[in-house]
Design a protein around this motif. Structure first.
Motif: not given
Length: 106
Positions: A18-19, A25-31
């Motif tokens: 969706a974003l 550009k790239l949604l982070p999935t990890k901290d």
């Protein structure tokens, strides 16, 4: 600062679809510790009612939101600045509710 209850988990791939690439550009999935970020909203994904509140949640260094350093959204004054790497990092509705600050302890 209290946060609004957001009990509907959002799957990373749905949110990313969706974003990206319009809003990010790239949604982070990890901290920063390599633990998965958790995303929540006050409405279920695909609901006919748009979400009004959201939470992005990092379980921080220890990767354990339930243990020491966790976050209690029901407390009378939860969150604020913390100096412990194991304390969760919580971002909700454009504001850090619990966040690292100052000299960190391990």
């Amino acid at each position: 600062t209290a946060i609004t209850a957001c009990s509907n988990g959002i799957v990373n791939s749905q949110l990313s679809g969706a974003l990206s690439p319009t809003y990010i550009k790239l949604l982070p999935t990890k901290d920063g510790w390599g633990n998965g970020l958790k995303f929540y909203a006050d409405q279920a994904w695909g609901s006919s009612s748009p979400a009004q509140n959201y939470i992005v949640w990092s379980a921080a260094k220890n990767g354990d939101s339930a243990g020491a350093g966790g976050f209690d959204a029901t407390a009378s004054s939860p969150g604020g600045a913390t100096t412990n790497f194991n304390d969760d990092v919580i971002f909700s509705n454009g504001v850090f509710v619990q966040y690292p600050e100052g000299v960190q302890t391990q």
